[in-house]
Structure formats: C-alpha cells, structure tokens
Design a protein around this motif. Structure first.
Motif, short mmCIF file in Angstrom:
data_model
loop_
_atom_site.label_atom_id
_atom_site.label_comp_id
_atom_site.label_asym_id
_atom_site.label_seq_id
_atom_site.Cartn_x
_atom_site.Cartn_y
_atom_site.Cartn_z
N THR A 36 23.01 26.08 151.06
CA THR A 36 22.00 26.48 152.38
C THR A 36 22.70 25.78 153.28
O THR A 36 22.69 24.78 153.18
N LEU A 37 22.35 27.05 154.34
CA LEU A 37 22.59 25.88 155.58
C LEU A 37 21.49 26.05 155.80
O LEU A 37 20.20 26.26 156.14
N VAL A 38 21.04 24.67 157.20
CA VAL A 38 20.03 25.05 157.38
C VAL A 38 20.03 23.97 158.75
O VAL A 38 20.64 23.14 159.59
N ALA A 39 19.90 25.33 159.87
CA ALA A 39 19.96 25.64 161.35
C ALA A 39 18.93 24.76 162.27
O ALA A 39 17.82 24.93 161.64
N ALA A 40 19.39 24.05 162.84
CA ALA A 40 18.50 23.43 164.24
C ALA A 40 19.02 23.44 165.71
O ALA A 40 20.09 23.27 165.91
N LEU A 41 18.41 23.45 166.66
CA LEU A 41 18.79 24.10 167.64
C LEU A 41 17.92 24.01 169.13
O LEU A 41 16.66 24.20 168.54
N LYS A 42 18.18 23.57 170.41
CA LYS A 42 17.78 24.08 171.13
C LYS A 42 18.58 25.25 171.66
O LYS A 42 19.28 25.09 172.43
N GLY A 43 17.83 26.69 172.84
CA GLY A 43 18.45 27.02 173.02
C GLY A 43 17.34 29.03 173.03
O GLY A 43 16.84 28.86 172.30
N GLY A 44 17.74 29.94 173.74
CA GLY A 44 17.04 30.72 174.30
C GLY A 44 17.90 31.98 173.52
O GLY A 44 18.61 31.96 173.57
N ALA A 45 17.23 33.11 173.00
CA ALA A 45 17.73 34.68 172.46
C ALA A 45 18.13 35.27 173.77
O ALA A 45 17.47 35.49 174.61
#
Length: 413
Positions: free
Chosen positions: A169-178
């Motif tokens: 399982t990959l758990v994604a965390a991010l700061k950014g926009g589509a």
C-alpha cells in the motif's frame, strides 16, 4: 540512432509544464547535448529559447503540429528521444506515438490517462517492439514515484531472499494543486466514455493495462476507494487515509510493470494507493470529504461531459490547461510517498519516495526531464514497446533521481 540530428526534442515547449521542463533540461543536460524545442509556433518557440538564456542559445527549433502527421514523422526521424507535454494525450497524443513507434524513436510523456495508454498498446505496441522504440508513458508525478517505489521494494526483497511481495500500500502526502492540464485530461476521458461506454471498463478494471490477460493474478477485489484509519496499513501511522485521486491510474501502471517484467512481484501481489488525511480531530471528516468529493466530482463530470451545455459549463469553471502557480508556490510544494510492503516470508519493508517542489509542476519537470535524459544517454534494458518507467529505465532512472536530490530509500519495518 547515433546518426540522428538531436538527442532530445521537447514537444510542447511553449506550454506551462513544457517551459519548466525546458528550464530543467538547460540545467541538467550534459555538455554537448543536442536539444531542440518543438511546437506549432516558431515565434513562441524562439521566445522560450530566448528566456532560457545563453545555455540554450544553440538549441534548434522544430515546427510540428499534433494534427499534422507528416510534421510529427519528420520530427521523430530527426531525434533519439521525444519528450512531450502536449495533452490531453487522448485528444492530441496518438499521432506522435505513431510517429515514434514507426521511426524507432524513444518517447516519454506525462499521461495519467488509462484510455490513452490502452490505445497506445493496442495500436502501436507491436510496431514499437519491432522498431526498438521505448514508448514510456506516465513519466511525471503520475506515475514514477509509484512505479519505482514498488520496483525498489521488489529488488530489496530479492536481495534479502525475503520471498515475493504480497499486500502493498502506498500512502501519499503532498502539498500542491491539480493542474488545468490534469483536469482537462480527466474531461477528455469522460467525454471518450460518454461516446463509447464500453471504455468505462478500462478505467475500473485493475488489470486493464496488462500485457497478457491470461497471466493476470487472481487475488480478489482490489479497489481504489479508501476511507479508514491509517494504522490499519501500518501501526506506525496515525490519523486517517482517503481515496487518492490518481490511484486509479498509478495502480494500473504498477501492475503493468509487473506483467512486462514477467510477474516477478509474485502471484499474490496486491497493490493499492491511498492519501493521508492527517491526524487532527477533524481527520475522519476530512477523509470522508476527500473520498466522497472525488466520487461526486467524477460522477458530475461524467454527466456534464455527455451534453453540450455541460461541456460549456465545465469550460467556465475549471482551471484552463497551460496555467499554473507562480515560482514561489511551486517551490513551496512537496510530496512524500510511503509504500508499505509485506512478503511471503513475513518480512515488511517501507519505501520512501520524497521530493521538494509542487508535484504536478516543479517535481514533474525533474521527473520528465530525467526520463528524457535516461532514454537518450543511459544503457537501458533491451525491452521495447509500450512501456512503464520502471520496466524501461529501472535502476538508471532511480540513480538519476537520487542525484537530482530526490529521496528514494527502502528500510525494514
């Protein structure tokens, strides 16, 4: 290849992500690299080259149009590699893939569109394999971190003699926009499904990009929807996880890599991706809002894409392709992808893939740029055809990204 005029042609160099990729290539390409900028307007291409300064002064300009097959054929015949940012790929990308497949030219794009990848496989896979062209889809934030993370976990399990991969399982965390381009790609797929409802199965089936349907593992249901406590994935995690909007594409790319490599991840390899919703008291509501919002947005988009007035409404309210945040916002973004894997021996591993920079813009320009450089200059596996980042470039790309200050590391859990 050795006799071709260029090492890399960047197609779509006047677009937002195209300009960022050109800026990155200016800094990262080796001395003497023969790079050209391609697009519809020579004037706009010249303006981009001028903005790049003296380091790009000798780069040539190539006029080509997605609607002009002859111009794309001529472009592909002149270069070892084409790197393209021109999307939505479902609308504009197939003629360029055809040109590269027929001319034995390597290719890298940023697609997050399973329908486009399936079309590439069905229409040009055999020709690309015949000519030796490496057609590599999804060389940006979608889907290099996903693909290389699982590939690194597989290599570590082999090195440790720890057995095959199982639940991962990959758990994604991010700061950014589509980006506007990503949203437009989603619209293109919705419109394609509205025109041909049978294509919906490509979006929903976990193995719809499989290279050999007879070899698909039978591991039960694998869903891209998520709403649960993070500790269910690993006791070290806190808070909640929600549906990750790009999971439906990334997971298919990872499974395709497994198939292209001969299914080495294992017959019980199960893979999914989720997104961290944090650990604040409001995290359960945030997670529910994210998961429900994704489903509702996709449903509304599918309905609106079926009719003319709906498409006009979407034109007004969604971000336009070719737009993006300013430099400060791009640099303040980041992403951390943590992939937890179990093996048949009971071993547990964690691959961390992290980088600074807005995932869809700053980081993606690095990922795409280094993919182009790897295809042009590195010794790569002999495999050809419609490929994935890990199957086409594997260790070479991982090494390049580490040198480009991205974190890619595997540890035991």
């Amino acid at each position: 290849m050795a006799e071709r005029e260029f090492d890399i042609v960047l197609f779509g160099a006047t677009g937002f992500v195209g300009k960022l990729t050109a800026e990155y290539l200016r800094e990262a390409a080796p001395a003497g690299a023969r790079i050209a900028l391609a697009g519809r307007s020579p004037q706009k291409l010249a303006a981009v080259r001028d903005e790049l300064g003296p380091a790009a002064a000798e780069w040539q300009l190539v006029q080509a149009n997605s609607n002009d097959q002859a111009s794309l054929d001529a472009l592909a015949a002149r270069t070892k590699v084409v790197v393209t940012t021109v999307g939505p790929y479902l609308r504009y990308g197939l003629p360029l893939v055809q040109a590269c497949a027929e001319n034995g030219t390597h290719y890298a794009d940023l697609t997050g569109e399973p329908l486009f990848v399936r079309d590439c496989i069905d229409r040009f896979g055999d020709k690309a394999a015949e000519t030796g062209a490496k057609i590599v889809n999804s060389c940006g934030y979608d889907s290099i971190p996903s693909d290389l993370s699982v590939y690194e976990l597989y290599k570590r399990s082999v090195a440790d003699n720890a057995g095959e991969l199982t639940d991962t399982t990959l758990v994604a965390a991010l700061k950014g926009g589509a980006s506007g381009g990503t949203i437009d790609s989603g619209r293109a797929m919705m419109e394609a499904i509205a025109a041909d409802p049978k294509k919906a199965s490509i979006m929903s089936h976990p193995y719809s990009l499989s290279p050999d349907k007879t070899m698909d593992p039978d591991v039960g249901r694998q869903t891209d929807q998520a709403l649960e406590r993070a500790e269910n994935i690993d006791p070290s995690l806190r808070g909640w996880v929600a549906t990750f909007v790009m999971a439906a594409h990334n997971t298919k790319i990872v499974r395709r890599t497994n198939g292209l490599l001969g299914w080495p991840y294992g017959k019980n390899f199960r893979y999914r991706e989720v997104m961290s919703a944090g650990s604040s008291p409001a995290a359960p509501l945030v997670a529910a809002g994210i998961s429900g919002g994704i489903v509702a947005t996709m449903a509304a988009g599918a309905v609106l894409s079926r009719v003319g007035f709906g498409r006009k409404l979407l034109d007004r309210v969604v971000p336009k392709p070719g737009t993006g945040p300013d430099e400060k916002a791009r640099r303040s973004g980041w992403f951390t992808m943590r992939t937890f894997a179990h093996t048949t021996s009971g071993a547990k591993y964690l691959c961390t893939f992290a980088a600074q920079g807005d995932p869809g813009y700053q980081a993606t320009s690095v990922l795409l740029g280094q993919s182009g450089l790897a295809l042009a200059f590195d010794k790569l596996p002999e495999i050809a055809g419609i490929l994935t980042p890990a199957s086409a470039m594997g260790d070479a790309l991982t090494d390049r990204l580490r040198k480009a200050d991205m974190t890619i590391e595997v540890t035991t859990v």
